[in-house]
Design an enzyme around this catalytic site. Structure first.
Site, short mmCIF file in Angstrom:
data_model
loop_
_atom_site.label_atom_id
_atom_site.label_comp_id
_atom_site.label_asym_id
_atom_site.label_seq_id
_atom_site.Cartn_x
_atom_site.Cartn_y
_atom_site.Cartn_z
N ALA A 63 -49.19 -1.41 -1.13
CA ALA A 63 -49.25 -0.05 -1.64
C ALA A 63 -48.21 0.05 -2.75
CB ALA A 63 -48.92 0.92 -0.52
N GLY A 106 -50.41 -2.98 2.18
CA GLY A 106 -51.70 -2.34 1.90
C GLY A 106 -52.72 -3.34 1.35
N GLU A 109 -54.16 -4.88 4.35
CA GLU A 109 -54.96 -3.85 5.02
C GLU A 109 -56.31 -3.67 4.31
OE1 GLU A 109 -51.60 -1.03 4.95
OE2 GLU A 109 -52.08 -0.67 7.06
N GLU A 129 -44.00 -4.33 5.72
CA GLU A 129 -43.49 -2.95 5.62
C GLU A 129 -42.15 -2.74 6.31
OE1 GLU A 129 -46.58 -3.83 6.28
OE2 GLU A 129 -47.99 -2.59 5.15
#
Ligand code: COA
Length: 704
Positions: A63, A106, A109, A129
């Protein structure tokens, strides 16, 4: 359609490419772009399958961390990646994720919301993370256990370490590793499976539950490597939910936990540290076109602890290095310590024997200066005495080629005075490595008044190659780090004089998050070394101002710290500290006229840490550091300041500078102006309602 994401077709397969340099982060526009194009491909009857791939050198590194910071501070609304990935995963046509470079956070993911994953052999996948005080927030804690099983998912989410392509294949995260053309293979794979029933990660069963003892073992490991941090526990909680509740409920719980983490001080600190490490490499005020000098060959003068450590740093980076000493005995000692050091890394399984041999072969031990005329950088690492350094610089000035960088590893001395014996002060710079040089990540790059921009830019780039974090410092006594450390060690000793025990001081600071207490640190460095530093520094102190007594007293008693088994503590088996209450007693007794009192942990922390903050403010005022973040990174990478606190000055910002100032004023009332007058910059910032982090760079550091 977003420009960040494009679609082309190869035969009957849609190829969706993410192009958001430098790392294809999931900035606004990217996930929605993928989602829209997956929908478009699904609606197009000429398309049988879809491949998602990253443009450039990587898949998606995560992300967008900038967005996290904005969302946490309320400047941006959160992007609902969870729902976007859910929809992507719902694709009715087979969706192959083609991964190269890194698929982190992300990125993984997103990859898991595809139906299959093919990986380049060098690809890495991970859920890092926790390193930002967060947990996966887009379904990662629920999809990963469905692909890789509970044990691997817990390990990846709680420890944050990436997996190699091989490990990912073994864990079931990757379906194939491809050695040929990644895109072509992914397209062929999509063609092969077109029409076959689709297997979605979210529909898979979570593997066998994991024994509570194994979870506790993992928790222990996480607490050890990330002491004081909360996110690993939250990650464990979120992943274990996958075994307890259905997928969607698990995602809801994950989202709640993610939001809590995002608002935590831990996450703010770690995100600040992440960007800070990258920020310090950029020197404001320098022309972007400043040329970088080529560095292919290096030399180090002095094979003592620092010199041999620095030679290892070069060799480990693949740069051939000549190591010079004046006697064969000293040279042999240096080379033996290098061999021993590498061998212990091999024994721990962190280096192969052949890599050790390659590195050793890159180091040429020698007694003379032969070959030094070809070198691109020479680092002087002889003992800390001006005359010795001047002699060496006068010698190397005669030998080195004109474009060779002449660096001194001095930790205290004036770089301009060292440079003055050469006729090329513009090529002279400080490269202050921290001990042990092969381990510590910090490199203070000290700019003399004549140091050229080219030498600076090259030093910063070289540091990156050497796997160091370089911070620019002005040429002032103690540079950034050691100057700020001075009041820390002073206050730690004062606290014992006033009534705290050695152990109380060490424990309070250890619990604050430092790797060891200040007095334990002095024992490690050596009280003989600390005594000499104190003798030197008191020459610069105002007469009549209170001086700390502990180090002088113990040095006079022949207690030199760990090296002879006795210092502020006693040491058995080398490093194991044992309290010696008599030491505390003698320091108490030596402080005549002070009424002993019991001292709270809070006071211990504030006295030691805020004394450093106040000095940090002066370092900024003087322009020795350009930005507060430079001080933060010096303390994070050179002194073990807890990463999750974001650095020394960021910690003060988080406390609130008005509170910091009020506390310093209290200490001023108790201990006097000379020790505790607040730095004018701190007063100014409080008056203006600003923080250290909000300050622009002090450009005059550039020529301090
Ligand atoms: N979001 C925003 N910016 C990011 C980013 C992310 N996830 N990952 C990297 N960047 C930026 C860096 O800040 C840097 O910017 P700069 O050039 O302006 O300083 C640039 O990308 C290159 O990163 P850098 O770390 O210098 O490159 P590298 O090749 O050494 O390492 C990574 C690349 C991806 C391994 C490393 O950047 C990394 O670990 N990133 C974080 C990954 C992560 O935690 N993802 C999970 C978030 S959910």
């Amino acid at each position: 359609m977003s420009e960040l994401v494009t679609m082309t077709t190869i035969r009957r397969i849609a190829v969706i490419a993410i192009d958001n340099p430098p790392v294809n982060a999931l900035s606004p526009g990217v996930p929605e772009g993928v989602q829209n194009l997956v929908n478009t491909a699904n609606a197009d009857e000429r398309i049988d399958g879809i491949v998602v791939i990253g443009a450039g050198t990587t898949f998606v590194a995560g992300a967008d961390i900038n967005e996290f910071a904005k969302v946490a501070s309320g400047q941006a609304a959160p992007l609902n990646l969870r729902d976007i990935f859910f929809e992507i995963e719902s694709s009715a046509k087979p969706l192959v994720m083609a991964l190269h470079g890194t698929a982190l956070g992300g990125g993984l993911e997103l990859a898991m919301s595809g139906h299959y994953r093919v990986l380049a052999p060098t690809a890495k996948v991970g859920q890092p993370e926790v390193n930002l005080g967060l947990i996966p927030g887009a379904g990662g804690t629920q999809r990963l256990p469905r692909l890789a099983g509970m044990a691997k998912a817990l390990e990846m989410c709680a420890l944050g370490q990436p997996f190699s392509a091989e490990e990912a294949l073994a864990a079931g995260i990757a379906d194939r590793i491809v050695s040929g053309d990644l895109l072509e293979t992914a397209v062929a794979f999509a063609e092969e499976i077109a029409g076959a029933p689709i297997s979605r990660t979210r529909d898979r069963a979570v593997g066998a539950p994991i024994a509570p003892a194994a979870i506790e073992e993992l928790r222990g490991k996480a607490h050890k490597s990330m002491r004081g941090r909360h996110a690993p526990d939250v990650a464990i909680q979120a992943v274990t939910e996958a075994a307890r509740v259905p997928f969607e409920e698990g995602c809801r719980i994950e989202a709640e936990l993610f939001q809590q983490c995002l608002k935590s001080a831990e996450s703010r600190g770690l995100i600040h540290a992440f960007f800070g490490e990258r920020e310090v490499g950029k020197i404001p005020g320098l022309d972007k076109n400043t040329p970088t000098l080529a560095i292919a060959k290096a030399g180090v003068i002095g094979a003592g602890t620092m010199g041999s450590g620095i030679a290892m740093v070069y060799a480990s980076a693949g740069i051939p290095v000549r190591l010079r000493e004046v006697t064969q005995e000293a040279l042999d000692r240096g080379m033996n310590s290098i061999r021993k050091n590498y061998a212990s890394t091999v024994a721990k399984g962190r280096l192969s024997q052949s890599d050790m041999d390659t590195r050793l072969a890159l180091i040429t031990p020698q007694l003379g200066y032969e070959g030094f005329e070809e070198l691109d950088v020479i680092t002087e690492a002889v003992f800390e005495q001006m005359e010795a350094k001047r002699k060496i610089f006068a010698e190397i000035h005669q030998i080195a080629k004109p474009e060779c960088i002449l660096a001194s590893n001095t930790s205290t001395l004036d770089v301009d005075e060292i440079a003055s014996v050469t006729l090329r002060p513009e090529m002279v710079v400080g490269h202050h490595f921290f001990s042990p040089a092969n381990i510590m990540r910090l490199l203070e790059v000290v700019r003399g008044k004549a140091t050229s921009d080219s030498v600076l830019v090259t030093s910063m780039a070289l540091a990156k190659r050497l796997k160091k974090v370089a911070v620019l410092s002005g040429n002032a006594r103690g540079f950034i780090g050691n100057r700020i450390l001075h009041p820390y060690i002073r206050e730690a000793q004062f606290l014992v004089e006033e009534g705290a025990t050695v152990e109380e001081v060490n424990e309070a600071i250890y619990d604050f998050g430092m790797p060891m207490g200040p007095l334990a640190m002095c024992d490690l460095i050596g009280l003989d070394v600390e005594f000499r530093i104190h003798q030197e520094s008191r020459l610069h102190h105002k007469p009549g101002v209170r001086e700390p007594l502990g180090i002088d007293l113990l040095y006079a008693e022949g207690r030199y710290g760990q090296k002879n088994g006795k210092g502020f503590s006693n040491y058995v088996n080398g490093r194991q500290a044992e309290a010696d209450p008599a030491v505390t007693e003698r320091i108490h007794a030596s402080a005549k006229g002070l009424t002993k009192r019991s001292i709270s942990r809070e006071e211990i922390v504030d006295r030691c840490i805020l004394a450093m903050v106040n000095e940090g403010a002066r370092v900024l005022e003087a322009g020795t550091a350009m930005r507060a973040v430079d001080i933060d990174v010096v303390y994070l990478t050179g002194y073990g300041f807890p990463l999750y606190r974001g650095g020394l000055m960021f910690y003060a910002d988080e406390l609130g500078l008005d509170r910091v100032l009020a506390r310093i004023e209290e200490f001023r009332s108790a201990h006097g102006d000379d020790l505790w007058a607040p730095a004018p910059l701190l007063i100014k910032l409080v008056t203006e309602g600003k923080t250290f982090s909000s300050l622009g760079p002090v450009l005059r550091t550039a020529k301090a």
